[in-house]
Write an enzyme that holds these catalytic residues in place. Structure first.
Site, PDB file in Angstrom:
ATOM      1  N   PHE A 151      21.881 -34.782 125.427  1.00  0.00           N
ATOM      2  CA  PHE A 151      20.789 -35.199 126.314  1.00  0.00           C
ATOM      3  C   PHE A 151      20.581 -36.712 126.266  1.00  0.00           C
ATOM      4  O   PHE A 151      19.484 -37.198 126.527  1.00  0.00           O
ATOM      5  CB  PHE A 151      19.497 -34.474 125.923  1.00  0.00           C
ATOM      6  CG  PHE A 151      19.648 -32.971 125.975  1.00  0.00           C
ATOM      7  CD1 PHE A 151      19.621 -32.300 127.193  1.00  0.00           C
ATOM      8  CD2 PHE A 151      19.861 -32.232 124.817  1.00  0.00           C
ATOM      9  CE1 PHE A 151      19.780 -30.923 127.254  1.00  0.00           C
ATOM     10  CE2 PHE A 151      20.022 -30.853 124.864  1.00  0.00           C
ATOM     11  CZ  PHE A 151      19.980 -30.192 126.085  1.00  0.00           C
ATOM     12  N   GLY A 272      10.141 -44.950 142.960  1.00  0.00           N
ATOM     13  CA  GLY A 272      11.104 -46.033 143.134  1.00  0.00           C
ATOM     14  C   GLY A 272      11.978 -45.815 144.345  1.00  0.00           C
ATOM     15  O   GLY A 272      11.540 -45.258 145.359  1.00  0.00           O
ATOM     16  N   CYS A 279      24.924 -38.896 136.253  1.00  0.00           N
ATOM     17  CA  CYS A 279      24.520 -37.545 135.848  1.00  0.00           C
ATOM     18  C   CYS A 279      23.687 -36.817 136.889  1.00  0.00           C
ATOM     19  O   CYS A 279      24.096 -35.767 137.385  1.00  0.00           O
ATOM     20  CB  CYS A 279      23.767 -37.618 134.535  1.00  0.00           C
ATOM     21  SG  CYS A 279      24.741 -38.382 133.240  1.00  0.00           S
TER      22      CYS A 279
HETATM   23  C1  UGA Z   1      20.041 -38.550 132.356  1.00  0.00           C
HETATM   24  C2  UGA Z   1      19.058 -37.749 131.476  1.00  0.00           C
HETATM   25  O1  UGA Z   1      17.826 -38.448 131.351  1.00  0.00           O
HETATM   26  C3  UGA Z   1      19.642 -37.500 130.079  1.00  0.00           C
HETATM   27  O2  UGA Z   1      18.763 -36.682 129.326  1.00  0.00           O
HETATM   28  C4  UGA Z   1      20.992 -36.807 130.227  1.00  0.00           C
HETATM   29  O3  UGA Z   1      21.610 -36.601 128.982  1.00  0.00           O
HETATM   30  C5  UGA Z   1      21.915 -37.667 131.083  1.00  0.00           C
HETATM   31  O4  UGA Z   1      21.295 -37.866 132.386  1.00  0.00           O
HETATM   32  C6  UGA Z   1      23.227 -36.933 131.227  1.00  0.00           C
HETATM   33  O5  UGA Z   1      23.233 -35.843 131.777  1.00  0.00           O
HETATM   34  O6  UGA Z   1      24.219 -37.384 130.648  1.00  0.00           O
HETATM   35  P1  UGA Z   1      20.656 -41.152 132.578  1.00  0.00           P
HETATM   36  O7  UGA Z   1      21.543 -40.748 133.716  1.00  0.00           O
HETATM   37  O8  UGA Z   1      21.174 -42.100 131.551  1.00  0.00           O
HETATM   38  O9  UGA Z   1      20.187 -39.838 131.751  1.00  0.00           O
HETATM   39  O10 UGA Z   1      19.399 -41.827 133.224  1.00  0.00           O
HETATM   40  P2  UGA Z   1      17.825 -41.555 133.318  1.00  0.00           P
HETATM   41  O11 UGA Z   1      17.114 -42.436 132.383  1.00  0.00           O
HETATM   42  O12 UGA Z   1      17.531 -40.123 133.272  1.00  0.00           O
HETATM   43  O13 UGA Z   1      17.564 -42.089 134.809  1.00  0.00           O
HETATM   44  C7  UGA Z   1      18.201 -41.469 135.924  1.00  0.00           C
HETATM   45  C8  UGA Z   1      17.766 -42.118 137.218  1.00  0.00           C
HETATM   46  O14 UGA Z   1      16.415 -41.764 137.531  1.00  0.00           O
HETATM   47  C9  UGA Z   1      17.812 -43.631 137.233  1.00  0.00           C
HETATM   48  O15 UGA Z   1      18.343 -44.083 138.464  1.00  0.00           O
HETATM   49  C10 UGA Z   1      16.359 -44.051 137.084  1.00  0.00           C
HETATM   50  O16 UGA Z   1      16.091 -45.299 137.670  1.00  0.00           O
HETATM   51  C11 UGA Z   1      15.676 -42.923 137.842  1.00  0.00           C
HETATM   52  N1  UGA Z   1      14.281 -42.695 137.393  1.00  0.00           N
HETATM   53  C12 UGA Z   1      14.023 -42.233 136.146  1.00  0.00           C
HETATM   54  C13 UGA Z   1      13.239 -42.934 138.271  1.00  0.00           C
HETATM   55  O17 UGA Z   1      13.456 -43.356 139.431  1.00  0.00           O
HETATM   56  N2  UGA Z   1      11.961 -42.702 137.851  1.00  0.00           N
HETATM   57  C14 UGA Z   1      11.670 -42.244 136.611  1.00  0.00           C
HETATM   58  O18 UGA Z   1      10.473 -42.053 136.293  1.00  0.00           O
HETATM   59  C15 UGA Z   1      12.721 -42.016 135.732  1.00  0.00           C
END
Ligand code: UGA
Length: 473
Positions: A151, A272, A279
């Protein structure tokens, strides 16, 4: 424990380095010779906090790199498969790399082994790995297949691995479950956290982490369902943000109100320009495809994906309403990575938006603290890459904020104002307080909040003693 990790991408490299830090003997296997020789010489190909330290600490000792999968299998009790599972044109996951690893592992088995899926894979993959291994000569009692989803988030991958909320072990037999428990024992017993050289504890971490032992199928579903749920939270708040804009409410206040309910929680409710990365987009499409194959039409996921795509169009509409026509406009852009804290640009909404703006006839000067080199490979030569936010803003008709880097939230606003041709900021990540931006003389557009019209801005700017008229180029 002797462990092989197959695939040295994000998950494989981080898992390998962290397992070594827990005290295990790791062989990280990859068939990309260039990557292998870079890793062997100490290079760390991804931008990730604490990873260079861990690789330097264990490389050549408990962390070794190899191109020989069979030899690695023979030397290991557990083989973690962390190879890519890219999306096919139909949206389901391409599992051919997983299959070829399973085939090769089967041919090298020399005693009981646990084969562990670490890549994100659809439910039933563990069954398929078992079938492929049996078909390729592995005796049924010589191996077990388990699912141990990861995760970790990019940018905080090492601390997410070492300080997880939970560890999920999807094992259908006790022999296999107990071997996996042993691997994670330094974390679940709390022993790792007492070590002098442990990677420091991040805020919010609960130690020791919760351990969940489930069936392999449940573990596979936990991973897909977790990512789908998080993406749903992001799309949900983005939809609420659109309503806020229509009625004149403030999404940041609404978000705080929703997130204060402990049943909902404040995280993953930042509005956003939509989620991106390697992912969420891929996993949602794959989960939807899996559900369909199982006879369930998961239309909720269609809507999550639709809202996410719509979010970029809404942002573009905002840029248009700020500038009227786009052709010939020069834009400063802050952010290329799909989120802050990483150099990854895969499925980055920022890159997709820049490509559309170029097609509309804009010119772009972009700055990102980490992702410039990767972006250079995919963006046309029409994009200028700046070496600071202020250089990106210089002479621009407007500044767009597309990635939530901390650095972009603490800009010197006076300096920024003096650089822009017109003091217009279109913020796709809500990094600023609209009143502060207005007081500094900017026309400030953000997500789910009101834009203070230029007329009131003249008054506000006059009150703040600043000029609000366009400046000469
Ligand atoms: C995501 C999951 O959070 C991890 O738990 C998981 O292990 C991973 O995918 C995976 O499957 O390998 P990640 O892709 O690194 O992790 O990024 P996140 O931090 O989840 O953000 C994903 C996207 O959502 C980004 O573009 C971020 O800018 C956006 N986001 C996130 C928002 O627009 N608003 C938020 O409140 C949170």
């Amino acid at each position: 424990m002797h462990i092989s990790v197959v695939g040295s991408g994000y998950v494989g490299l981080v898992a390998g380095a962290c397992f070594a830090d827990l005290g295990h003997e790791i062989i990280l296997v990859d068939n990309d010779q260039l990557k292998l020789s870079a890793l062997k010489s100490g290079a760390v190909p991804i931008h990730e906090n604490f990873l260079p330290e861990l690789v330097a600490r264990h490389r050549g000792k408990r962390l070794n790199f190899s191109g020989d999968l069979s030899e690695a299998v023979r030397a290991s009790s557990a083989i973690f498969i962390a190879v890519g599972t890219p999306a096919t044109d139909q949206g389901d996951a391409d599992l051919s790399y997983v299959e070829s690893v399973a085939r090769e592992v089967a041919g090298a088995i020399n005693g009981y082994k646990v084969v562990v899926e670490k890549s994100t894979v659809p439910v039933y993959t563990s069954n398929w790995i078992r079938t492929v291994m049996s078909r390729n000569g592995a005796a049924p009692d010589s191996f077990d297949v388990a699912s141990n989803p990861e995760f970790l988030r990019e940018g905080t991958a090492v601390t997410d691995f070492l300080y997880p909320d939970r560890i999920v072990l999807g094992a259908d037999h006790e022999r296999c479950a107990s071997l996996l428990r042993e691997i994670y024992q330094p974390l679940t017993s709390g022993d790792y956290y007492r070590r002098q050289h442990a990677i420091p504890k991040p805020d919010r971490a609960h130690i020791p982490p919760t351990l969940l032992v489930t069936s392999a199928k449940s573990a596979e579903l936990i991973k897909h369902a977790s990512n789908a749920f998080l993406a749903m939270k992001v799309s949900f708040i983005n939809a609420v943000a659109s309503i806020c804009e229509s009625v004149g409410a403030d999404v940041e206040q609404v978000r705080q109100g929703i997130g204060s309910d402990s049943r909902i929680g404040p995280r993953f409710l930042n509005p956003g320009i939509g989620y991106g990365g390697s992912c969420f987009p891929k996993d949602l499409a794959a989960f939807r495809a899996v559900a369909r194959e199982c006879g369930y039409d998961f239309r909720l996921l269609d809507e999550v994906i639709r809202i996410n795509e719509e979010q970029r169009h809404l942002f573009l509409r905002k840029v248009r309403s700020a500038l009227w026509t786009l052709k010939g406009k020069h834009l400063g852009v802050l952010g290329l990575a799909f989120k802050g804290g990483t150099d990854d640009i895969r499925e980055s909404p920022a890159i997709l938006l820049i490509q559309t703006l170029l097609q509309e006839g804009c010119s772009v000067a972009a700055y990102d603290p980490a992702a410039t080199e990767r972006a250079r490979e995919v963006l046309s030569s029409k994009v200028e890459f700046a070496s600071s936010p202020y250089e990106a803003a210089a002479g621009a008709d407007a500044l767009l904020i597309l990635t939530e880097w901390d650095e972009f939230a603490t800009l010197d606003l006076h300096r920024l104002y003096s650089k822009l041709q017109y003091p217009i900021v279109v913020d796709g990540r809500n990094l600023y307080d609209p009143q502060i931006m207005t007081a500094h003389g900017f026309t400030y557009y953000s997500v789910g909040r009101q834009t203070i019209p230029p007329e009131s801005q003249v008054v506000a700017a006059a009150a703040a003693g600043r000029k609000s008229k366009p400046k000469n180029r």
